[in-house]
Enzyme design. Structure first.
Site, mmCIF file in Angstrom:
data_model
loop_
_atom_site.group_PDB
_atom_site.id
_atom_site.type_symbol
_atom_site.label_atom_id
_atom_site.label_comp_id
_atom_site.label_asym_id
_atom_site.label_seq_id
_atom_site.Cartn_x
_atom_site.Cartn_y
_atom_site.Cartn_z
ATOM 1 N N HIS A 47 10.054 0.258 7.558
ATOM 2 C CA HIS A 47 10.588 1.349 8.396
ATOM 3 C C HIS A 47 11.774 0.871 9.234
ATOM 4 O O HIS A 47 12.009 1.354 10.342
ATOM 5 C CB HIS A 47 9.490 1.973 9.268
ATOM 6 C CG HIS A 47 8.492 2.741 8.450
ATOM 7 N ND1 HIS A 47 8.713 4.030 8.036
ATOM 8 C CD2 HIS A 47 7.305 2.371 7.908
ATOM 9 C CE1 HIS A 47 7.673 4.438 7.299
ATOM 10 N NE2 HIS A 47 6.821 3.444 7.204
ATOM 11 N N THR A 48 12.480 -0.087 8.700
ATOM 12 C CA THR A 48 13.703 -0.561 9.351
ATOM 13 C C THR A 48 14.946 -0.016 8.650
ATOM 14 O O THR A 48 16.001 0.080 9.267
ATOM 15 C CB THR A 48 13.768 -2.104 9.311
ATOM 16 O OG1 THR A 48 13.456 -2.515 7.982
ATOM 17 C CG2 THR A 48 12.777 -2.725 10.277
ATOM 18 N N SER A 80 9.393 12.356 -20.612
ATOM 19 C CA SER A 80 8.597 11.244 -20.099
ATOM 20 C C SER A 80 7.415 11.001 -21.013
ATOM 21 O O SER A 80 6.719 11.955 -21.412
ATOM 22 C CB SER A 80 8.086 11.574 -18.695
ATOM 23 O OG SER A 80 6.998 10.725 -18.385
ATOM 24 N N GLY A 135 2.443 6.575 -6.940
ATOM 25 C CA GLY A 135 1.636 6.880 -5.750
ATOM 26 C C GLY A 135 1.029 5.653 -5.099
ATOM 27 O O GLY A 135 0.167 5.766 -4.231
ATOM 28 N N ALA A 136 1.462 4.450 -5.493
ATOM 29 C CA ALA A 136 0.873 3.222 -4.955
ATOM 30 C C ALA A 136 1.796 2.551 -3.949
ATOM 31 O O ALA A 136 1.546 1.431 -3.517
ATOM 32 C CB ALA A 136 0.550 2.261 -6.096
ATOM 33 N N LEU A 138 4.809 1.537 -4.568
ATOM 34 C CA LEU A 138 5.535 0.455 -5.255
ATOM 35 C C LEU A 138 6.874 0.951 -5.806
ATOM 36 O O LEU A 138 7.467 0.341 -6.686
ATOM 37 C CB LEU A 138 4.661 -0.135 -6.373
ATOM 38 C CG LEU A 138 3.307 -0.703 -5.886
ATOM 39 C CD1 LEU A 138 2.470 -1.202 -7.056
ATOM 40 C CD2 LEU A 138 3.509 -1.820 -4.866
ATOM 41 N N SER A 140 7.906 3.782 -7.544
ATOM 42 C CA SER A 140 8.066 4.308 -8.901
ATOM 43 C C SER A 140 9.233 5.295 -8.955
ATOM 44 O O SER A 140 9.950 5.357 -9.965
ATOM 45 C CB SER A 140 6.776 4.972 -9.385
ATOM 46 O OG SER A 140 6.409 6.013 -8.510
ATOM 47 N N SER A 141 9.470 6.039 -7.885
ATOM 48 C CA SER A 141 10.565 7.014 -7.942
ATOM 49 C C SER A 141 11.925 6.307 -7.918
ATOM 50 O O SER A 141 12.834 6.676 -8.670
ATOM 51 C CB SER A 141 10.460 8.046 -6.811
ATOM 52 O OG SER A 141 10.374 7.416 -5.570
ATOM 53 N N ASP A 185 14.432 0.808 -1.239
ATOM 54 C CA ASP A 185 13.796 0.772 -2.562
ATOM 55 C C ASP A 185 14.854 0.732 -3.662
ATOM 56 O O ASP A 185 14.715 0.011 -4.648
ATOM 57 C CB ASP A 185 12.906 1.998 -2.762
ATOM 58 C CG ASP A 185 11.854 2.122 -1.681
ATOM 59 O OD1 ASP A 185 11.576 1.126 -1.007
ATOM 60 O OD2 ASP A 185 11.316 3.236 -1.507
HETATM 61 C C1 GLA Z 1 9.550 4.054 1.710
HETATM 62 C C2 GLA Z 1 11.014 4.481 1.712
HETATM 63 C C3 GLA Z 1 11.901 3.321 2.123
HETATM 64 C C4 GLA Z 1 11.424 2.673 3.422
HETATM 65 C C5 GLA Z 1 9.932 2.397 3.365
HETATM 66 C C6 GLA Z 1 9.388 1.904 4.669
HETATM 67 O O1 GLA Z 1 9.325 3.096 0.728
HETATM 68 O O2 GLA Z 1 11.381 4.945 0.433
HETATM 69 O O3 GLA Z 1 13.235 3.766 2.232
HETATM 70 O O4 GLA Z 1 11.753 3.467 4.523
HETATM 71 O O5 GLA Z 1 9.192 3.547 2.984
HETATM 72 O O6 GLA Z 1 9.910 0.651 4.962
#
Ligand code: GLA
Length: 395
Positions: A47-48, A80, A135-136, A138, A140-141, A185
């Site tokens: 969350h940074t 898919s 949904g984990a 990790l 995926s999107s 991500d």
């Molecule tokens: C999700 C969001 C990221 C990030 C994290 C928290 O994965 O897609 O952009 O904000 O939460 O660090």
């Protein structure tokens, strides 16, 4: 050890040839190529990113693959492997937020974002397959967006720098799929390298590879999927993001990244009670990222452990994005001998990472599984995270 690799969700990675064969069975003929983009775990720095701060993600070996062939009639066809025979078909010129729903928003949104940014892109036939658990927590999107972004970059000869592709993929997610995520991500999926974590500055998108050698220290990084489905689209993530932006505004700063640690106390005293803990998390988390990157660069991988656990406490107590299952996984893993553990990703469920001496991995996995059973939770799925390469052409 051979941990439970998400039975039913992560079979053996489909190779490029398999993707190409599936493409041929569906559309006829050969694809122009096959591209892959990985999921990620974030080692620390949660969350940074939307506070213009720092993060330290690494790519997973699990990838999303896109077998693709350019079309010159402006039509985009999406399929898919998880969706049976159904093909989504739309003209690129007709793409707009709201025109596509479900999983297809991510690939369609990526093509839309490229076109919207003025890049000369047209149609394509895409066949998509993935071993990234959904949904984990990790990513995926992001893996799906980034696989399409690199495929289109090659198919249409765009040669865009990776950070620019990451911005395109993020725009797809924000404006087309309606999920207000940050940039971490997409940068992880596009820019990570094998054997390294990615030190990311979310404001400038400057990034560098930090060697992350687990084996040399006899360590493994376990990913414990709590099976509590995490969903960033449900409003809680957007509310946290808005809270951070409001706090930065009240402090007269462009973003919370601009609050130096030595002014934190003064800032906390000036803020409304509901915002102060958010700010404390972001500022202390940025400091933990700096410390973690320095320790890794110095070859002191075990020193990550206490930083992970401190990061989890901050997410649980200040940011309040953990849940009983992630807390239980962290506490049990640490109690069973992990050097440190924390939730990873957005929170509200998803996965926990644990830094564990390799010899203890089976007993840590067993202890967490037993604790989940005692608490009446679904059994977790555990995999071993190996720092892997970022997106690219694979066939
Ligand atoms: C999700 C969001 C990221 C990030 C994290 C928290 O994965 O897609 O952009 O904000 O939460 O660090």
């Amino acid at each position: 050890m051979s941990p439970d690799l998400h039975p039913g969700r992560v079979p053996d990675a489909p190779d490029a040839a398999r993707s190409a064969r599936a493409f041929g069975a569906l559309y006829g003929g050969l694809p122009d190529g096959v591209w892959a983009a990985p999921g990620r775990v974030n080692v620390i720095g949660e969350h940074t990113d939307y506070n213009d701060g720092f993060a330290l993600p690494m790519a997973l070996p699990q990838t999303t693959r896109v077998a693709a062939r350019r079309r010159d009639d402006g039509v985009l066809r999406l399929h898919s492997a998880r969706e049976g025979d159904r093909i989504t078909e739309i003209r690129v010129a007709d793409l707009a937020p709201g025109t596509v729903s479900g999983w297809a928003r991510y690939p369609a949104g990526t093509v839309w974002a490229l076109a919207e940014a003025g890049h000369p892109v047209g149609g394509a036939d895409l066949h998509i397959d993935s071993t990234v658990p959904t949904g984990a927590g990790l990513s995926s999107s992001a893996a799906l967006e980034c696989a399409v972004a690199v495929a289109y970059d090659d198919l249409y000869g765009l040669a865009l720098p990776r950070p620019e592709l990451a911005r395109i993929a993020q725009r797809a997610e924000n404006a087309f799929a309606g999920v207000p995520c940050g940039i971490m991500d997409q940068m992880a999926s596009l820019c990570c390298a094998e054997g390294a974590a990615l030190h990311l500055d979310s404001r400038t998108l400057e990034h560098r590879q930090v060697p992350f050698d687990l084996a040399a220290h006899g360590l493994v990084l376990l990913v414990i999927d709590t099976r509590v489905q995490h969903d960033l689209g449900d409003g809680a993530y957007a509310a946290l993001r808005a809270g951070c932006e409001r706090a930065a505004g009240l402090l007269g700063l462009p973003a919370l990244r601009d609050l130096p640690a030595d002014r934190l106390g003064e800032a906390l005293a000036a803020l409304p009670a509901e915002l102060a803990p958010l700010v404390r998390h972001v500022v202390t988390e940025d400091a933990r990222v700096a410390e973690a990157a320095a320790r890794l660069a110095a070859g002191d991988t075990p020193a990550l452990g206490p930083l992970l656990t401190a990061g989890h406490a901050s997410l649980r107590d200040d940011y309040r994005v953990s849940c009983p299952e992630t807390d239980l996984a962290v506490d049990t893993a640490v109690g069973a001998g992990a050097l440190g553990a924390r939730m990873t990703g957005g929170g509200f469920g998803g996965s926990v990472i644990a830094l564990v001496p390799a010899a203890l991995a089976p007993s840590v996995t067993g202890a967490v599984t037993a604790a989940f059973a005692r608490a009446g939770h679904h059994p977790p799925a555990v995999l071993t995270a190996v720092p892997s390469r970022g997106a690219g052409r694979v066939g």
